[in-house]
Write a protein that holds these residues in place. Sequence first.
Motif, mmCIF file in Angstrom:
data_model
loop_
_atom_site.group_PDB
_atom_site.id
_atom_site.type_symbol
_atom_site.label_atom_id
_atom_site.label_comp_id
_atom_site.label_asym_id
_atom_site.label_seq_id
_atom_site.Cartn_x
_atom_site.Cartn_y
_atom_site.Cartn_z
ATOM 1 N N VAL A 7 0.277 -1.639 0.063
ATOM 2 C CA VAL A 7 0.003 -0.285 -0.003
ATOM 3 C C VAL A 7 0.553 1.352 -0.196
ATOM 4 C CG1 VAL A 7 -1.929 1.491 1.403
ATOM 5 C CG2 VAL A 7 -2.091 -1.363 1.220
ATOM 6 N N GLY A 8 0.713 2.242 -1.327
ATOM 7 C CA GLY A 8 1.270 3.043 -1.370
ATOM 8 C C GLY A 8 0.932 4.562 -0.238
ATOM 9 N N THR A 9 -0.078 4.726 -0.060
ATOM 10 C CA THR A 9 -0.929 5.549 0.431
ATOM 11 C C THR A 9 -1.772 5.550 1.878
ATOM 12 O OG1 THR A 9 -2.428 6.114 -0.595
ATOM 13 C CG2 THR A 9 -0.596 7.293 -1.312
ATOM 14 N N TRP A 10 -2.528 6.210 2.648
ATOM 15 C CA TRP A 10 -2.975 5.538 3.383
ATOM 16 C C TRP A 10 -4.278 6.416 3.129
ATOM 17 C CZ3 TRP A 10 -2.941 1.513 6.659
ATOM 18 C CH2 TRP A 10 -1.822 1.235 7.455
ATOM 19 N N ALA A 11 -5.600 6.213 2.799
ATOM 20 C CA ALA A 11 -6.566 7.138 3.613
ATOM 21 C C ALA A 11 -7.093 7.967 4.254
ATOM 22 C CB ALA A 11 -8.083 6.293 3.457
ATOM 23 N N PRO A 12 -7.346 9.503 3.416
ATOM 24 C CA PRO A 12 -7.447 10.314 4.339
ATOM 25 C C PRO A 12 -8.681 10.378 5.373
ATOM 26 C CG PRO A 12 -7.732 11.295 2.144
ATOM 27 C CD PRO A 12 -8.009 9.452 1.989
ATOM 28 N N ARG A 13 -7.561 10.769 6.989
ATOM 29 C CA ARG A 13 -8.689 10.918 7.547
ATOM 30 C C ARG A 13 -10.060 11.322 7.953
ATOM 31 N NH1 ARG A 13 -8.032 10.211 13.198
ATOM 32 N NH2 ARG A 13 -10.083 11.633 14.798
ATOM 33 N N ALA A 14 -10.544 11.740 6.945
ATOM 34 C CA ALA A 14 -11.545 11.889 6.815
ATOM 35 C C ALA A 14 -12.948 11.129 6.190
ATOM 36 C CB ALA A 14 -12.488 13.107 5.926
ATOM 37 N N GLU A 15 -12.579 10.715 5.063
ATOM 38 C CA GLU A 15 -12.097 8.948 4.380
ATOM 39 C C GLU A 15 -12.617 8.560 5.852
ATOM 40 O OE1 GLU A 15 -11.296 6.245 1.013
ATOM 41 O OE2 GLU A 15 -11.076 8.540 1.115
ATOM 42 N N GLN A 16 -11.550 8.194 6.834
ATOM 43 C CA GLN A 16 -11.510 7.290 7.523
ATOM 44 C C GLN A 16 -13.039 6.804 8.595
ATOM 45 O OE1 GLN A 16 -7.670 7.158 9.317
ATOM 46 N NE2 GLN A 16 -6.572 7.419 7.259
ATOM 47 N N ILE A 17 -12.908 8.188 8.992
ATOM 48 C CA ILE A 17 -13.827 8.624 9.990
ATOM 49 C C ILE A 17 -15.314 8.650 9.592
ATOM 50 C CG2 ILE A 17 -15.116 10.173 11.398
ATOM 51 C CD1 ILE A 17 -12.168 11.230 11.367
ATOM 52 N N ALA A 18 -15.397 8.128 7.815
ATOM 53 C CA ALA A 18 -16.248 8.629 7.087
ATOM 54 C C ALA A 18 -16.241 6.339 7.092
ATOM 55 C CB ALA A 18 -17.039 8.656 6.240
ATOM 56 N N THR A 19 -16.020 6.008 7.049
ATOM 57 C CA THR A 19 -15.715 4.678 6.559
ATOM 58 C C THR A 19 -15.854 4.137 8.198
ATOM 59 O OG1 THR A 19 -14.147 4.228 4.906
ATOM 60 C CG2 THR A 19 -14.565 2.254 5.968
ATOM 61 N N ALA A 20 -14.987 4.135 8.866
ATOM 62 C CA ALA A 20 -16.115 3.823 10.099
ATOM 63 C C ALA A 20 -17.122 4.212 10.842
ATOM 64 C CB ALA A 20 -15.389 4.655 11.210
ATOM 65 N N LYS A 21 -17.664 5.032 10.284
ATOM 66 C CA LYS A 21 -19.456 5.044 10.919
ATOM 67 C C LYS A 21 -20.588 5.007 9.822
ATOM 68 C CE LYS A 21 -22.205 9.066 11.638
ATOM 69 N NZ LYS A 21 -22.520 11.199 11.701
ATOM 70 N N LEU A 22 -19.732 4.622 8.828
ATOM 71 C CA LEU A 22 -20.538 3.764 8.376
ATOM 72 C C LEU A 22 -20.859 2.043 8.416
ATOM 73 C CD1 LEU A 22 -22.669 3.019 5.483
ATOM 74 C CD2 LEU A 22 -20.269 2.786 4.063
ATOM 75 N N LEU A 23 -19.575 1.662 8.659
ATOM 76 C CA LEU A 23 -19.618 0.179 9.546
ATOM 77 C C LEU A 23 -20.177 -0.206 10.642
ATOM 78 C CD1 LEU A 23 -15.821 -0.103 8.237
ATOM 79 C CD2 LEU A 23 -17.766 -1.402 7.653
ATOM 80 N N ASP A 24 -20.642 0.861 11.565
ATOM 81 C CA ASP A 24 -21.099 0.710 12.554
ATOM 82 C C ASP A 24 -22.630 0.880 12.019
ATOM 83 O OD1 ASP A 24 -19.126 0.416 14.209
ATOM 84 O OD2 ASP A 24 -19.252 2.480 14.747
ATOM 85 N N ASP A 25 -23.134 0.753 10.456
ATOM 86 C CA ASP A 25 -24.665 1.400 10.543
ATOM 87 C C ASP A 25 -25.175 0.150 9.615
ATOM 88 O OD1 ASP A 25 -26.991 1.847 9.422
ATOM 89 O OD2 ASP A 25 -26.676 3.943 9.066
ATOM 90 N N PRO A 26 -25.322 -0.705 10.565
ATOM 91 C CA PRO A 26 -25.554 -2.106 8.786
ATOM 92 C C PRO A 26 -26.751 -1.872 8.224
ATOM 93 C CG PRO A 26 -24.877 -3.492 11.352
ATOM 94 C CD PRO A 26 -25.371 -1.467 11.427
#
Length: 143
Positions: free
Chosen positions: A1-20
Motif C-alpha cells: 500500500v503506497g498511501t493511506w486514506a485521508p482521515r476524513a474518509e477513515q472516519i466516514a468509513t468507520a461510521k458507515l461500518l457501524d450502520d448495518p
Amino acid sequence: VGTWAPRAEQIATAKLLDDPAAIATFRESLVSGVQQRLQLLHSAIQSFKANGHRVDSTEPMGAIYLSARFDLRGKTTRNGTKLTTADDVRRWVLEEAGMAVVPFDAFGSTADEGWFRLSVGAVSVADIESCLPRLRAGLESLT
C-alpha cells in the motif's frame, strides 16, 4: 500500500461500518446497478450476434466484468484498415464505439480467439446506451 486514506474518509468509513442498514442499502444499490449494466451490455451483444455479427458474450456471473467476443479479424473498416490483431480490434472498438475493451491475453490467455473483458464498474447505464448504437453501426460497416 503506497498511501493511506485521508482521515476524513477513515472516519466516514468507520461510521458507515457501524450502520448495518446503510451498508445493506449501499450494497443492494451497488449490486443491482452492476447487474443492470452487465445485462444491458450482454443483451445488446446477443442481439448483434442474432443479427449475424461475429460477436458473442457470456452470461454475466457476478463480477463487474463481461466476457465478450469480437471475432473481427480479417474484417475491413470503413476507412480501409484491415483488422488483423487483437490490438487492432481493441483500437477499433475504442475509436468506433467509445468502448474500452481488454484482450484476454492481458490476463495470461494464450488462446487468441477474439475474447475481451469489458468492465461496467465505472460506467453508467447512459454511458452504455450511448455506445451501443455506435457499436452496432460500426459492426454493420465492416466488410
